[in-house]
Design a protein around this motif. Sequence first.
Motif, PDB file in Angstrom:
ATOM      1  N   GLY A 194       1.008  -1.513  -0.091  1.00  0.00           N
ATOM      2  CA  GLY A 194       0.118  -0.398   0.193  1.00  0.00           C
ATOM      3  C   GLY A 194       1.018   1.447  -0.464  1.00  0.00           C
ATOM      4  N   THR A 195       0.260   2.194   0.771  1.00  0.00           N
ATOM      5  CA  THR A 195       1.346   4.110   0.974  1.00  0.00           C
ATOM      6  C   THR A 195       1.295   3.960   2.003  1.00  0.00           C
ATOM      7  OG1 THR A 195       0.115   3.719  -1.447  1.00  0.00           O
ATOM      8  CG2 THR A 195       1.036   5.999  -0.365  1.00  0.00           C
ATOM      9  N   ALA A 196       2.642   4.112   2.607  1.00  0.00           N
ATOM     10  CA  ALA A 196       2.901   4.811   4.048  1.00  0.00           C
ATOM     11  C   ALA A 196       4.220   6.059   3.661  1.00  0.00           C
ATOM     12  CB  ALA A 196       3.696   3.621   4.948  1.00  0.00           C
ATOM     13  N   ILE A 197       4.037   7.115   4.622  1.00  0.00           N
ATOM     14  CA  ILE A 197       4.899   7.890   4.885  1.00  0.00           C
ATOM     15  C   ILE A 197       5.733   7.673   6.699  1.00  0.00           C
ATOM     16  CG2 ILE A 197       5.317  10.314   4.753  1.00  0.00           C
ATOM     17  CD1 ILE A 197       2.849  10.683   3.478  1.00  0.00           C
ATOM     18  N   LEU A 198       7.079   7.715   6.455  1.00  0.00           N
ATOM     19  CA  LEU A 198       7.558   7.387   7.949  1.00  0.00           C
ATOM     20  C   LEU A 198       8.340   8.164   8.293  1.00  0.00           C
ATOM     21  CD1 LEU A 198       7.677   4.940   6.241  1.00  0.00           C
ATOM     22  CD2 LEU A 198       7.847   3.442   8.116  1.00  0.00           C
ATOM     23  N   TYR A 199       8.379   8.534   9.158  1.00  0.00           N
ATOM     24  CA  TYR A 199       8.988  10.180   9.578  1.00  0.00           C
ATOM     25  C   TYR A 199       9.607  10.373  10.552  1.00  0.00           C
ATOM     26  CZ  TYR A 199       5.090  12.031  10.742  1.00  0.00           C
ATOM     27  OH  TYR A 199       3.334  12.765  11.609  1.00  0.00           O
ATOM     28  N   GLN A 200      11.034  10.961  11.065  1.00  0.00           N
ATOM     29  CA  GLN A 200      11.447  11.590  12.465  1.00  0.00           C
ATOM     30  C   GLN A 200      12.564  12.531  12.462  1.00  0.00           C
ATOM     31  OE1 GLN A 200      14.571   9.623  14.345  1.00  0.00           O
ATOM     32  NE2 GLN A 200      13.669   7.176  13.461  1.00  0.00           N
ATOM     33  N   PRO A 201      12.514  13.404  13.710  1.00  0.00           N
ATOM     34  CA  PRO A 201      13.589  14.359  13.291  1.00  0.00           C
ATOM     35  C   PRO A 201      15.227  13.236  12.839  1.00  0.00           C
ATOM     36  CG  PRO A 201      12.082  14.663  15.121  1.00  0.00           C
ATOM     37  CD  PRO A 201      11.814  13.835  14.785  1.00  0.00           C
ATOM     38  N   VAL A 202      15.938  14.005  12.465  1.00  0.00           N
ATOM     39  CA  VAL A 202      17.261  13.214  12.205  1.00  0.00           C
ATOM     40  C   VAL A 202      18.159  14.300  12.925  1.00  0.00           C
ATOM     41  CG1 VAL A 202      16.590  12.047  10.952  1.00  0.00           C
ATOM     42  CG2 VAL A 202      17.062  13.875   9.916  1.00  0.00           C
ATOM     43  N   PHE A 203      19.464  14.431  12.885  1.00  0.00           N
ATOM     44  CA  PHE A 203      20.576  14.680  13.075  1.00  0.00           C
ATOM     45  C   PHE A 203      21.845  14.766  12.004  1.00  0.00           C
ATOM     46  CE2 PHE A 203      18.057  15.099  16.390  1.00  0.00           C
ATOM     47  CZ  PHE A 203      17.747  15.561  17.363  1.00  0.00           C
ATOM     48  N   GLY A 204      21.960  15.179  11.191  1.00  0.00           N
ATOM     49  CA  GLY A 204      22.754  14.812  10.103  1.00  0.00           C
ATOM     50  C   GLY A 204      22.246  14.759   8.433  1.00  0.00           C
ATOM     51  N   ASN A 205      23.760  14.232   7.692  1.00  0.00           N
ATOM     52  CA  ASN A 205      23.057  13.641   6.482  1.00  0.00           C
ATOM     53  C   ASN A 205      22.393  11.904   6.453  1.00  0.00           C
ATOM     54  OD1 ASN A 205      23.440  16.079   5.629  1.00  0.00           O
ATOM     55  ND2 ASN A 205      26.120  15.969   5.826  1.00  0.00           N
ATOM     56  N   VAL A 206      22.005  11.774   5.977  1.00  0.00           N
ATOM     57  CA  VAL A 206      21.455  10.777   5.887  1.00  0.00           C
ATOM     58  C   VAL A 206      21.080   9.733   4.022  1.00  0.00           C
ATOM     59  CG1 VAL A 206      20.219  10.735   8.333  1.00  0.00           C
ATOM     60  CG2 VAL A 206      19.035  11.048   6.122  1.00  0.00           C
ATOM     61  N   THR A 207      20.592   8.976   3.547  1.00  0.00           N
ATOM     62  CA  THR A 207      20.755   8.078   2.711  1.00  0.00           C
ATOM     63  C   THR A 207      19.657   6.940   3.488  1.00  0.00           C
ATOM     64  OG1 THR A 207      22.659   8.716   1.624  1.00  0.00           O
ATOM     65  CG2 THR A 207      20.953   7.239   0.334  1.00  0.00           C
ATOM     66  N   VAL A 208      18.833   7.077   2.392  1.00  0.00           N
ATOM     67  CA  VAL A 208      18.315   6.186   2.436  1.00  0.00           C
ATOM     68  C   VAL A 208      17.756   4.457   1.796  1.00  0.00           C
ATOM     69  CG1 VAL A 208      15.052   5.354   2.723  1.00  0.00           C
ATOM     70  CG2 VAL A 208      15.715   7.573   4.087  1.00  0.00           C
ATOM     71  N   THR A 209      17.873   4.044   2.365  1.00  0.00           N
ATOM     72  CA  THR A 209      18.046   2.210   0.893  1.00  0.00           C
ATOM     73  C   THR A 209      17.096   1.237   0.865  1.00  0.00           C
ATOM     74  OG1 THR A 209      18.919   0.933   2.279  1.00  0.00           O
ATOM     75  CG2 THR A 209      20.475   2.212   1.188  1.00  0.00           C
ATOM     76  N   GLY A 210      16.115   1.072   0.362  1.00  0.00           N
ATOM     77  CA  GLY A 210      15.089   0.081   0.265  1.00  0.00           C
ATOM     78  C   GLY A 210      14.534   0.010  -1.519  1.00  0.00           C
ATOM     79  N   TYR A 211      12.940  -0.438  -1.422  1.00  0.00           N
ATOM     80  CA  TYR A 211      13.415   0.050  -3.507  1.00  0.00           C
ATOM     81  C   TYR A 211      11.609   0.724  -3.526  1.00  0.00           C
ATOM     82  CZ  TYR A 211      10.616  -2.683  -6.886  1.00  0.00           C
ATOM     83  OH  TYR A 211       9.876  -3.044  -7.952  1.00  0.00           O
ATOM     84  N   ASN A 212      11.257   1.612  -4.211  1.00  0.00           N
ATOM     85  CA  ASN A 212       9.787   1.948  -4.479  1.00  0.00           C
ATOM     86  C   ASN A 212       9.810   2.586  -3.077  1.00  0.00           C
ATOM     87  OD1 ASN A 212       9.262   1.580  -6.875  1.00  0.00           O
ATOM     88  ND2 ASN A 212       7.976  -0.030  -6.529  1.00  0.00           N
ATOM     89  N   ILE A 213      10.675   3.910  -3.035  1.00  0.00           N
ATOM     90  CA  ILE A 213      10.879   5.179  -1.869  1.00  0.00           C
ATOM     91  C   ILE A 213      11.257   6.370  -2.702  1.00  0.00           C
ATOM     92  CG2 ILE A 213      11.165   2.860  -0.606  1.00  0.00           C
ATOM     93  CD1 ILE A 213      14.173   3.831  -0.231  1.00  0.00           C
ATOM     94  N   SER A 214      11.194   7.495  -2.008  1.00  0.00           N
ATOM     95  CA  SER A 214      11.630   8.234  -1.974  1.00  0.00           C
ATOM     96  C   SER A 214      11.789   8.895  -0.997  1.00  0.00           C
ATOM     97  CB  SER A 214      10.624   9.344  -3.102  1.00  0.00           C
ATOM     98  OG  SER A 214       9.020   9.608  -2.230  1.00  0.00           O
ATOM     99  N   TYR A 215      12.272  10.523  -0.662  1.00  0.00           N
ATOM    100  CA  TYR A 215      12.472  10.929   0.908  1.00  0.00           C
ATOM    101  C   TYR A 215      13.470  11.917   0.561  1.00  0.00           C
ATOM    102  CZ  TYR A 215      17.964   9.936   0.529  1.00  0.00           C
ATOM    103  OH  TYR A 215      19.016   9.226  -0.079  1.00  0.00           O
ATOM    104  N   ILE A 216      12.747  12.671   1.332  1.00  0.00           N
ATOM    105  CA  ILE A 216      13.437  13.927   1.797  1.00  0.00           C
ATOM    106  C   ILE A 216      13.246  15.002   3.017  1.00  0.00           C
ATOM    107  CG2 ILE A 216      11.344  15.384   2.039  1.00  0.00           C
ATOM    108  CD1 ILE A 216      12.811  17.375  -0.141  1.00  0.00           C
ATOM    109  N   VAL A 217      14.823  15.563   3.698  1.00  0.00           N
ATOM    110  CA  VAL A 217      14.607  15.952   4.896  1.00  0.00           C
ATOM    111  C   VAL A 217      14.486  17.221   4.102  1.00  0.00           C
ATOM    112  CG1 VAL A 217      16.364  16.305   6.805  1.00  0.00           C
ATOM    113  CG2 VAL A 217      16.819  14.747   5.072  1.00  0.00           C
ATOM    114  N   SER A 218      13.466  18.224   5.780  1.00  0.00           N
ATOM    115  CA  SER A 218      12.838  19.462   5.780  1.00  0.00           C
ATOM    116  C   SER A 218      13.096  19.399   6.826  1.00  0.00           C
ATOM    117  CB  SER A 218      11.453  19.373   5.130  1.00  0.00           C
ATOM    118  OG  SER A 218      10.991  20.493   5.359  1.00  0.00           O
TER     119      SER A 218
END
Length: 238
Positions: A194-218
């Motif tokens: 289905g469709t999901a959005i996962l989010y949380q505060p982060v501190f520093g640069n990150v890269t997300v690994t997976g399949y059929n995903i997109s991500y952004i830091v704001s």
Amino acid sequence: MSWKVLMTISIVVLEILTISLLWKPTLPLTVNIVRVYDVGDVGYWDVMCLNVTNHGNSPVYPIFLLYMLGSEKRWIVSSQIMAYAPYNSPLTVILPHSWRLINISAPSPLYFIPPFTRIFVQVYSVGGTPTPPMLFVNSPVYVTPNITRPPVLNPDFSVLYFSGKYNEALPWGWYIELTPGTKLSYNNGVVVNGTAILYQPVFGNVTVTGYNISYIVSDNVLYIYVHDGYVRGVVIGP
């Protein structure tokens, strides 16, 4: 009797009647937050120890609501300090004229408590006579202490927590929004049907690994969008 004395008596009687109408009975309990725990070292408070005393003549079967940041969530009694608390956990009982130390756990990773947060616990009774279920009592306000946070909570998306809300094992520390009908599972990462959005505060640069995903830091918040795919993990950059 002068009119001044009669007026004074009338005012006193009126105040007594007003107080009697406004006063509502509460549970004969005293509830205090003793301390909070960070189970799993995730950087948030997720288990709470309460000192509960029953001053009444009847047993009390409590339900606990945690008030935080203008909203309330039900927390569940756990027999030990543990990283999950399904909604079907058995009720506890506080016998007349006795006290207990009770651990309550968040029923979902969406409910954890940040540091420096003002909280209090409201206790209801779900059974027993002559205590009706609408009676309640509040604990004093408690301010959670500071806690050291990792750069990313659970970057490997290992399953650390059971969510009573979604009836699924979820990755601890991530806020999760699901579209209707979406199902989560775990297979070396979080699989989303289905469709999901996962989010949380982060501190520093990150890269997300997976399949059929997109991500952004704001604004120091990492948002991960998944549609019929999976999230393997988050790599912390230099």
